[in-house]
Design a protein around this motif. Sequence first.
Motif, PDB file in Angstrom:
ATOM      1  N   TYR A  18      32.718 -34.749 -89.203  1.00  0.00           N
ATOM      2  CA  TYR A  18      31.367 -34.184 -89.382  1.00  0.00           C
ATOM      3  C   TYR A  18      31.256 -33.472 -90.728  1.00  0.00           C
ATOM      4  CZ  TYR A  18      27.635 -30.730 -88.957  1.00  0.00           C
ATOM      5  OH  TYR A  18      26.542 -29.943 -89.199  1.00  0.00           O
ATOM      6  N   MET A  45      28.809 -34.261 -93.876  1.00  0.00           N
ATOM      7  CA  MET A  45      27.823 -33.323 -94.418  1.00  0.00           C
ATOM      8  C   MET A  45      28.069 -33.057 -95.906  1.00  0.00           C
ATOM      9  SD  MET A  45      25.613 -32.875 -92.109  1.00  0.00           S
ATOM     10  CE  MET A  45      24.642 -31.724 -93.098  1.00  0.00           C
ATOM     11  N   PRO A  50      25.674 -25.354 -90.853  1.00  0.00           N
ATOM     12  CA  PRO A  50      26.108 -25.053 -89.492  1.00  0.00           C
ATOM     13  C   PRO A  50      26.815 -26.258 -88.886  1.00  0.00           C
ATOM     14  CG  PRO A  50      23.817 -25.681 -89.461  1.00  0.00           C
ATOM     15  CD  PRO A  50      24.239 -25.675 -90.919  1.00  0.00           C
ATOM     16  N   GLN A 109      22.640 -18.503 -96.505  1.00  0.00           N
ATOM     17  CA  GLN A 109      21.462 -19.098 -95.907  1.00  0.00           C
ATOM     18  C   GLN A 109      21.903 -20.360 -95.171  1.00  0.00           C
ATOM     19  OE1 GLN A 109      18.447 -18.187 -95.653  1.00  0.00           O
ATOM     20  NE2 GLN A 109      17.271 -20.033 -95.277  1.00  0.00           N
ATOM     21  N   LEU A 110      21.378 -20.569 -93.986  1.00  0.00           N
ATOM     22  CA  LEU A 110      21.692 -21.812 -93.278  1.00  0.00           C
ATOM     23  C   LEU A 110      21.051 -22.980 -94.021  1.00  0.00           C
ATOM     24  CD1 LEU A 110      21.578 -22.425 -89.471  1.00  0.00           C
ATOM     25  CD2 LEU A 110      20.433 -24.014 -91.031  1.00  0.00           C
ATOM     26  N   ASP A 138      20.742 -27.182 -93.691  1.00  0.00           N
ATOM     27  CA  ASP A 138      21.047 -28.296 -92.800  1.00  0.00           C
ATOM     28  C   ASP A 138      20.882 -29.644 -93.479  1.00  0.00           C
ATOM     29  OD1 ASP A 138      18.345 -28.321 -93.023  1.00  0.00           O
ATOM     30  OD2 ASP A 138      17.907 -28.214 -90.886  1.00  0.00           O
ATOM     31  N   GLN A 140       7.388 -23.918 -93.006  1.00  0.00           N
ATOM     32  CA  GLN A 140       7.379 -22.965 -91.892  1.00  0.00           C
ATOM     33  C   GLN A 140       6.644 -23.592 -90.711  1.00  0.00           C
ATOM     34  OE1 GLN A 140       9.593 -20.612 -92.914  1.00  0.00           O
ATOM     35  NE2 GLN A 140       8.231 -18.879 -92.604  1.00  0.00           N
ATOM     36  N   ARG A 141       7.166 -23.420 -89.530  1.00  0.00           N
ATOM     37  CA  ARG A 141       6.500 -23.939 -88.363  1.00  0.00           C
ATOM     38  C   ARG A 141       5.603 -22.864 -87.745  1.00  0.00           C
ATOM     39  NH1 ARG A 141      10.287 -23.107 -86.099  1.00  0.00           N
ATOM     40  NH2 ARG A 141      10.880 -22.075 -87.998  1.00  0.00           N
ATOM     41  N   LEU A 164       4.601 -21.031 -84.614  1.00  0.00           N
ATOM     42  CA  LEU A 164       5.384 -20.803 -83.399  1.00  0.00           C
ATOM     43  C   LEU A 164       4.536 -20.452 -82.193  1.00  0.00           C
ATOM     44  CD1 LEU A 164       8.349 -18.840 -84.897  1.00  0.00           C
ATOM     45  CD2 LEU A 164       8.427 -21.123 -83.973  1.00  0.00           C
ATOM     46  N   LEU A 165       3.394 -19.865 -82.419  1.00  0.00           N
ATOM     47  CA  LEU A 165       2.634 -19.406 -81.264  1.00  0.00           C
ATOM     48  C   LEU A 165       1.174 -19.783 -81.424  1.00  0.00           C
ATOM     49  CD1 LEU A 165       3.683 -17.748 -78.854  1.00  0.00           C
ATOM     50  CD2 LEU A 165       2.377 -15.860 -79.787  1.00  0.00           C
ATOM     51  N   ARG A 198      12.409 -29.986 -83.166  1.00  0.00           N
ATOM     52  CA  ARG A 198      11.444 -29.377 -84.069  1.00  0.00           C
ATOM     53  C   ARG A 198      10.207 -28.864 -83.325  1.00  0.00           C
ATOM     54  NH1 ARG A 198      10.881 -28.913 -89.254  1.00  0.00           N
ATOM     55  NH2 ARG A 198      12.684 -30.174 -89.743  1.00  0.00           N
ATOM     56  N   ARG A 199       9.782 -29.565 -82.284  1.00  0.00           N
ATOM     57  CA  ARG A 199       8.559 -29.185 -81.584  1.00  0.00           C
ATOM     58  C   ARG A 199       8.861 -28.673 -80.185  1.00  0.00           C
ATOM     59  NH1 ARG A 199       5.210 -27.998 -84.941  1.00  0.00           N
ATOM     60  NH2 ARG A 199       3.811 -27.802 -83.177  1.00  0.00           N
ATOM     61  N   ASN A 240      10.668 -23.034 -79.091  1.00  0.00           N
ATOM     62  CA  ASN A 240      10.157 -22.325 -80.270  1.00  0.00           C
ATOM     63  C   ASN A 240       9.062 -21.343 -79.886  1.00  0.00           C
ATOM     64  OD1 ASN A 240      11.822 -23.588 -82.180  1.00  0.00           O
ATOM     65  ND2 ASN A 240      10.512 -25.397 -82.158  1.00  0.00           N
ATOM     66  N   ASN A 241       8.308 -21.702 -78.858  1.00  0.00           N
ATOM     67  CA  ASN A 241       7.283 -20.782 -78.366  1.00  0.00           C
ATOM     68  C   ASN A 241       7.940 -19.564 -77.710  1.00  0.00           C
ATOM     69  OD1 ASN A 241       5.737 -20.166 -75.565  1.00  0.00           O
ATOM     70  ND2 ASN A 241       4.294 -20.290 -77.272  1.00  0.00           N
ATOM     71  N   ALA A 299      24.257 -30.331 -87.958  1.00  0.00           N
ATOM     72  CA  ALA A 299      23.032 -30.502 -88.749  1.00  0.00           C
ATOM     73  C   ALA A 299      22.480 -31.907 -88.575  1.00  0.00           C
ATOM     74  CB  ALA A 299      23.320 -30.225 -90.223  1.00  0.00           C
ATOM     75  N   THR A 300      23.280 -32.779 -88.022  1.00  0.00           N
ATOM     76  CA  THR A 300      22.868 -34.163 -87.796  1.00  0.00           C
ATOM     77  C   THR A 300      22.183 -34.350 -86.442  1.00  0.00           C
ATOM     78  OG1 THR A 300      25.134 -34.481 -87.033  1.00  0.00           O
ATOM     79  CG2 THR A 300      24.629 -35.213 -89.264  1.00  0.00           C
ATOM     80  N   HIS A 303      18.233 -24.313 -85.966  1.00  0.00           N
ATOM     81  CA  HIS A 303      18.559 -24.103 -87.375  1.00  0.00           C
ATOM     82  C   HIS A 303      17.360 -23.536 -88.136  1.00  0.00           C
ATOM     83  CE1 HIS A 303      22.011 -27.226 -86.974  1.00  0.00           C
ATOM     84  NE2 HIS A 303      22.332 -26.038 -86.508  1.00  0.00           N
ATOM     85  N   ALA A 304      16.178 -24.017 -87.788  1.00  0.00           N
ATOM     86  CA  ALA A 304      14.978 -23.500 -88.458  1.00  0.00           C
ATOM     87  C   ALA A 304      14.776 -22.026 -88.116  1.00  0.00           C
ATOM     88  CB  ALA A 304      13.757 -24.328 -88.047  1.00  0.00           C
ATOM     89  N   LEU A 305      14.984 -21.669 -86.856  1.00  0.00           N
ATOM     90  CA  LEU A 305      14.827 -20.269 -86.451  1.00  0.00           C
ATOM     91  C   LEU A 305      15.799 -19.375 -87.219  1.00  0.00           C
ATOM     92  CD1 LEU A 305      14.472 -20.679 -82.574  1.00  0.00           C
ATOM     93  CD2 LEU A 305      12.714 -19.816 -84.135  1.00  0.00           C
ATOM     94  N   ALA A 321      17.398 -20.212 -90.148  1.00  0.00           N
ATOM     95  CA  ALA A 321      17.140 -20.305 -91.588  1.00  0.00           C
ATOM     96  C   ALA A 321      15.923 -19.476 -91.993  1.00  0.00           C
ATOM     97  CB  ALA A 321      16.943 -21.770 -91.993  1.00  0.00           C
ATOM     98  N   ASP A 322      14.921 -19.445 -91.115  1.00  0.00           N
ATOM     99  CA  ASP A 322      13.702 -18.702 -91.446  1.00  0.00           C
ATOM    100  C   ASP A 322      13.831 -17.218 -91.117  1.00  0.00           C
ATOM    101  OD1 ASP A 322      12.737 -21.119 -92.205  1.00  0.00           O
ATOM    102  OD2 ASP A 322      11.417 -21.416 -90.501  1.00  0.00           O
TER     103      ASP A 322
END
Lengths: 397, 397
Positions: free
Chosen positions: A143, A147, A272, A293-294, A296, A393-394, A396-397, B250-251, B255-256, B275-276, B284-286, B288-289
């Motif tokens: 892995y 990466m 990660p 910073q992570l 990916d 940025q996603r 989230l709510l 991702r969705r 995340n909510n 990461a794959t 990872h997004a949570l 990283a952000d």
Amino acid sequence: MSAPAPGAGTRRLHAWAYLSRVAEPPAAGVARLVEELGVEEAAAAIRTRVVPPAHRGVLRSTAARCETDCAADDLVTIDRLGGRLVTPDDDEWPGWALHALDTADTAARGGPPLALWVRGPAHLADLADGAVAVVGSRAATAYGTRMASTVAAGAVERGRAVVSGGAYGIDGAAHRRALADAGSTIAVLACGLDIDYPTDHGALFAEIARTGAVVSEYAPGTTAARHRFLARNRLVVALSAAVVVVEAGRRSGANNTAAWARIVGRPLGAVPGPATSAMSVGCHALIADGYAQLVDGAAAVERLIAPDGGGDSANPRTTVDDLDPVVARVREAIPAAGRAGVAEIAFSAGVDAGTTRSALATLDMLGLVDGDGSGWALARTRPARAGEGGAGQRRLL
Amino acid sequence: MSAPAPGAGTRRLHAWAYLSRVAEPPAAGVARLVEELGVEEAAAAIRTRVVPPAHRGVLRSTAARCETDCAADDLVTIDRLGGRLVTPDDDEWPGWALHALDTADTAARGGPPLALWVRGPAHLADLADGAVAVVGSRAATAYGTRMASTVAAGAVERGRAVVSGGAYGIDGAAHRRALADAGSTIAVLACGLDIDYPTDHGALFAEIARTGAVVSEYAPGTTAARHRFLARNRLVVALSAAVVVVEAGRRSGANNTAAWARIVGRPLGAVPGPATSAMSVGCHALIADGYAQLVDGAAAVERLIAPDGGGDSANPRTTVDDLDPVVARVREAIPAAGRAGVAEIAFSAGVDAGTTRSALATLDMLGLVDGDGSGWALARTRPARAGEGGAGQRRLL
């Protein structure tokens, strides 16, 4: 000593070569003496043991080696390897990159190199400009090497060189992918360039030297040693615009590179991996402790270097996930199959008929529902959902 | 409606039951009315459509259902399920935990539930106290379910309940491990407790109800719907001391839940993965952000809840990695086999003989070298290295 009478330029180069070996790098004291006296004068002062009083420390750091002048031989050796000694006198000297090692924070731990022994046709300063350092464990997993390869490929794709330490595992995977993708790569070694360490990376170093650069601050013949790996790590960091740790065990040398990145001020990323993998423990600790910073993938690495750059600028689209909660609730109340009237939808959603009607109008406008005389249905085709393909940025709510 | 003439307590409970269905939760308007008028009076006001002017919004939110009073039936249904309606009148009402939903930030997005339908013998407030929420994708990978199980086991080991949403994948794995380890677990459902959703988790819910708690703010008969999953997520968060996202695409709905954790102010952890893996993208997004702390196991989860607690207090030991750089360099210069004299070591290390002697004395004192008349050797047995087994901050440079 037995070299032919040298010209001015050659005399200067001999002085650099002599100084590059006379004290164990990083040799801050010698660097300061060069700065004050000039390179040839500094070499002469050390050789004759007559230095200005403020520089007496140099006598100590050069005591063991001051009488051994292999400069001429070393220059012959590097020439035979198709290489050269790059010094601050040269146009390709990566002074800007190495300046990061010359701050109050960094100089005490290891300042810039006096000079760099280099094999390879590349212009060193150009190569280092915007390069990505990819480092990690020698005992990488499949892995991890994957990466490392992914990150290296991303760098090459963006015209960046890949810097690493030429070791087994992550380093080798990064160098190899850069070569495979016809990109540039820099290997910074912890020994003289006439020594292939690890031995069976000789062919890899030769290949890197064909297009990129194999670099060391150690004169020919210098063997690898633990403290030299640590000193080498600071050059990997300095010669890059960002550092990515791909895999690292708890005690990996990559953690030392990471520490250098922090001190030198290079953005630091860590990849990660499974929390069950010992080879990701170091990366996870760097991220968890806020040091790294992570990252990916290649896009995340690019954001390390150019946080606001490249293609992620939002193109807002109204989606199911962006709906007002009441409107969303009304939408949910519409049966998956068939149609329903306003009263039925209102009851199921638990909102009054007026609100339901207004929500249905909103949904209709967005193309999310489909109304006719017999009631309301969900629209057959949905608009694209936010976040698909994007890396911003996603919501989230 | 056809229930026997109820006593005061029963009348009150009926009012709560009526209110729990009359508006779609979260029903902030109804809650405010209850606060102002009292529970029975609020129910009567909604039923008769006569509310104080400041509360006219309640007429809208209750318009569709105000005439349908299933309170008596619902209470019979929950009784038949071996459950009960827990209200703010009850000692076990988790008022402190739910108070987090009653702040300026949270109330507008969904305040506390009016009441909770509960199956299971546990004292709900006690169970929620210090609990760990473990959430994640329904489409979990084998790695994800393994990590969910690990996190759940760690919580149980520390006497904490495991809270989750009763779904496939991560939720189910967390509940099941808690049960297997004879721990407590809370499943918060997005439908009435007489509905098993997902259907084949009926046996799991029954088992959870034997020792822990299956909880919902939805009256019996209420079906699952997207907006109810989202509303449910806030209860998962509120009924826990920390939230861990194990795997999330991702969705993912996780995340909510993560967003709720931020709003409600619960510490949020996310488990990294390859990461794959598409199932780790959300985690990872949570991280990283900066929304979530990386957690790689039970100890890290514990640190989320009690940052300064438990067993990690440093017990500093001098190790090879803590050595002064010059001393370390001298140590490196000692041959791996056989012995070397001071001059030889000094040359190899590139430091003068005096420094070498003093470094050797330091190393000798630390038990790292072994000197005799014929020279210096590395000590056979090394002291333990820093970081072994420990999870504290590592020394990087």
